[in-house]
Design a protein around this motif. Sequence first.
Motif, PDB file in Angstrom:
ATOM      1  N   LEU A  10       1.367   8.360  -0.168  1.00 34.53           N
ATOM      2  CA  LEU A  10       0.349   7.426   0.879  1.00 34.53           C
ATOM      3  C   LEU A  10       1.182   7.184   2.196  1.00 34.53           C
ATOM      4  N   PRO A  11       0.435   7.013   3.261  1.00 35.89           N
ATOM      5  CA  PRO A  11       0.804   6.792   4.514  1.00 35.89           C
ATOM      6  C   PRO A  11       1.435   5.311   4.252  1.00 35.89           C
ATOM      7  N   ILE A  12       2.373   4.740   4.914  1.00 37.95           N
ATOM      8  CA  ILE A  12       3.162   3.517   4.587  1.00 37.95           C
ATOM      9  C   ILE A  12       2.327   2.332   4.853  1.00 37.95           C
ATOM     10  N   ALA A  13       0.958   2.384   5.725  1.00 38.29           N
ATOM     11  CA  ALA A  13       0.154   1.512   6.107  1.00 38.29           C
ATOM     12  C   ALA A  13      -1.012   1.036   5.015  1.00 38.29           C
ATOM     13  N   GLU A  14      -0.845   2.042   4.050  1.00 35.16           N
ATOM     14  CA  GLU A  14      -2.034   1.842   2.599  1.00 35.16           C
ATOM     15  C   GLU A  14      -1.403   0.763   1.889  1.00 35.16           C
ATOM     16  N   PRO A  15      -2.070   0.046   1.089  1.00 36.48           N
ATOM     17  CA  PRO A  15      -1.785  -1.080   0.359  1.00 36.48           C
ATOM     18  C   PRO A  15      -0.988  -0.550  -0.944  1.00 36.48           C
ATOM     19  N   ASN A  16      -1.351   0.703  -1.260  1.00 38.95           N
ATOM     20  CA  ASN A  16      -0.301   0.887  -2.482  1.00 38.95           C
ATOM     21  C   ASN A  16       0.562   1.924  -2.224  1.00 38.95           C
ATOM     22  N   SER A  17       1.046   2.046  -1.001  1.00 43.81           N
ATOM     23  CA  SER A  17       2.119   3.134  -0.688  1.00 43.81           C
ATOM     24  C   SER A  17       3.463   2.680  -1.304  1.00 43.81           C
ATOM     25  N   LEU A  18       3.578   1.681  -1.566  1.00 40.78           N
ATOM     26  CA  LEU A  18       4.705   0.853  -2.410  1.00 40.78           C
ATOM     27  C   LEU A  18       4.248  -0.459  -3.226  1.00 40.78           C
ATOM     28  N   VAL A  35      24.005   0.005 -13.453  1.00 44.41           N
ATOM     29  CA  VAL A  35      24.448  -0.848 -12.341  1.00 44.41           C
ATOM     30  C   VAL A  35      23.292  -1.619 -12.012  1.00 44.41           C
ATOM     31  N   GLU A  36      23.909  -2.866 -11.886  1.00 43.64           N
ATOM     32  CA  GLU A  36      22.858  -4.132 -11.609  1.00 43.64           C
ATOM     33  C   GLU A  36      22.835  -3.758  -9.901  1.00 43.64           C
ATOM     34  N   VAL A  37      21.776  -3.447  -9.597  1.00 47.24           N
ATOM     35  CA  VAL A  37      21.530  -3.393  -7.966  1.00 47.24           C
ATOM     36  C   VAL A  37      21.616  -4.870  -7.373  1.00 47.24           C
ATOM     37  N   ARG A  38      22.417  -4.814  -6.290  1.00 40.75           N
ATOM     38  CA  ARG A  38      22.581  -6.158  -5.453  1.00 40.75           C
ATOM     39  C   ARG A  38      22.087  -5.784  -4.128  1.00 40.75           C
ATOM     40  N   ALA A  39      22.372  -4.551  -3.612  1.00 44.32           N
ATOM     41  CA  ALA A  39      21.606  -4.450  -2.353  1.00 44.32           C
ATOM     42  C   ALA A  39      21.364  -2.889  -2.269  1.00 44.32           C
ATOM     43  N   ILE A  40      20.472  -2.651  -1.266  1.00 43.49           N
ATOM     44  CA  ILE A  40      20.108  -1.091  -1.028  1.00 43.49           C
ATOM     45  C   ILE A  40      19.991  -1.019   0.547  1.00 43.49           C
ATOM     46  N   SER A  41      19.872   0.211   0.986  1.00 41.34           N
ATOM     47  CA  SER A  41      19.553   0.597   2.308  1.00 41.34           C
ATOM     48  C   SER A  41      18.464   1.464   2.235  1.00 41.34           C
ATOM     49  N   VAL A  42      17.924   1.797   3.299  1.00 39.32           N
ATOM     50  CA  VAL A  42      16.776   2.570   3.359  1.00 39.32           C
ATOM     51  C   VAL A  42      16.941   3.775   4.548  1.00 39.32           C
ATOM     52  N   ASN A  43      16.541   5.056   3.927  1.00 43.05           N
ATOM     53  CA  ASN A  43      17.182   6.300   4.619  1.00 43.05           C
ATOM     54  C   ASN A  43      15.768   7.036   4.976  1.00 43.05           C
ATOM     55  N   PRO A  44      15.811   7.987   6.046  1.00 44.62           N
ATOM     56  CA  PRO A  44      14.547   8.766   6.217  1.00 44.62           C
ATOM     57  C   PRO A  44      14.170   9.385   5.091  1.00 44.62           C
ATOM     58  N   VAL A  45      15.018  10.089   4.051  1.00 46.67           N
ATOM     59  CA  VAL A  45      14.744  10.731   2.970  1.00 46.67           C
ATOM     60  C   VAL A  45      13.683   9.924   2.188  1.00 46.67           C
ATOM     61  N   ASP A  46      13.951   8.537   2.133  1.00 46.58           N
ATOM     62  CA  ASP A  46      12.761   7.760   1.218  1.00 46.58           C
ATOM     63  C   ASP A  46      11.444   7.757   1.678  1.00 46.58           C
ATOM     64  N   ALA A  47      11.343   7.679   3.117  1.00 51.00           N
ATOM     65  CA  ALA A  47      10.006   7.792   3.661  1.00 51.00           C
ATOM     66  C   ALA A  47       9.581   9.273   3.522  1.00 51.00           C
ATOM     67  N   LYS A  48      10.161  10.284   3.696  1.00 46.08           N
ATOM     68  CA  LYS A  48       9.844  11.656   3.682  1.00 46.08           C
ATOM     69  C   LYS A  48       9.376  11.921   2.030  1.00 46.08           C
ATOM     70  N   VAL A  49      10.176  11.432   1.198  1.00 49.07           N
ATOM     71  CA  VAL A  49       9.500  11.589  -0.214  1.00 49.07           C
ATOM     72  C   VAL A  49       8.273  10.847  -0.581  1.00 49.07           C
ATOM     73  N   ARG A  50       8.272   9.812   0.009  1.00 52.89           N
ATOM     74  CA  ARG A  50       7.225   8.599  -0.212  1.00 52.89           C
ATOM     75  C   ARG A  50       5.630   9.383   0.160  1.00 52.89           C
ATOM     76  N   HIS A 321      10.353   0.881   6.069  1.00 47.53           N
ATOM     77  CA  HIS A 321       9.790   2.318   6.046  1.00 47.53           C
ATOM     78  C   HIS A 321       9.134   2.591   7.332  1.00 47.53           C
ATOM     79  N   ALA A 322       8.340   1.473   7.836  1.00 44.61           N
ATOM     80  CA  ALA A 322       7.483   1.683   9.062  1.00 44.61           C
ATOM     81  C   ALA A 322       8.368   1.687   9.986  1.00 44.61           C
ATOM     82  N   LEU A 323       9.405   0.986  10.222  1.00 46.49           N
ATOM     83  CA  LEU A 323      10.566   0.845  11.361  1.00 46.49           C
ATOM     84  C   LEU A 323      11.173   2.319  11.331  1.00 46.49           C
TER      85      LEU A 323
END
Length: 338
Positions: A10-18, A35-50, A321-323
Amino acid sequence: MKAIAYQHALPIAEPNSLVDITLPAPVATGHDLLVEVRAISVNPVDAKVRANVSPEPGEWKVLGWDVAGVVQAVGPDVTLFKPGDRVWYAGDISRPGANAELHLVDERIVGHMPKSLSFAQAAALPLTTITAWELLFDRLQIVPGKRPTHETLLITGAAGGVGSILTQLASRLTAVKVIGTASRAETKEWVASLGAHHVLDHSQSLADQIRQAGLRPVTHIASLTQTDQHYADLAELIAPQGKLSLIDDPAVPIDVMKLKRKSVSLHWEFMFTRSLFQTSDMLAQHRLLTEVAALIDAGVIRSTLGQHFGNINAGNLKRAHALLESGKARGKIVLEGF
């Protein structure tokens, strides 16, 4: 465990996109680390797959391919890590992502985290570092070291995530002249601060700016974004027998015949190739992450963290994702803690 996922592209503006959900905790087997995840960063691939890939009906898809965390458990075949180790990695696009409290990853694509960085600072780096390193040394085959050279590297989109680390690696570890591109005052300043010798405006003709600046022919090009828009310029200004590498997905096909008369070679860089195909040299990513960690601890390379968006949850990930999709992000967007 807590996780952020979706069931329909879905487009990121949709309520159920994430959305925030709860999933069963995974178990480490084989070469996997839990791994216990402590921090993440976001990449263009995240938005493309979503935006383009939906999971099987009724299933949840978890994104996230940049992690800093702590090893909680190891599979029986693990030899490189032990519980309690602080690690960083970009993961495997064919497996569930790391937007979750716990994450499984093959040890061969994981590195020990830099001792001098926080989890948030470290999470900004793995995917872009692997991409930049492989592009620079494996694809473009630029030789590390400071022996004088006539070579020049043009990096289009140098203020983005990959560009921010590629500019540092090229200027700190090699003797090539680095030309970065950016279009706004703040991003131009950012690229210069990372070590670029020259900064051009990619909203204008790059070939014209190269000529007007009296710069020598460009022997290597790293086209990181909008390759289809810049391609005519890139084909014109690259030197005979040069190398052109790209990482994006051109919106229209590029004409490779424009490279023939100059015998220019074209290279793709996709940092998931090794894990996706279980190549015999998968361990190369463990080694390069280890080497870059040492460079960071020695003060040679710095984190490319651009903005900290707070805790890891659906609302903050949607903002990230929007940014990213706006094309106005500088450096990396990081989220930390659940």
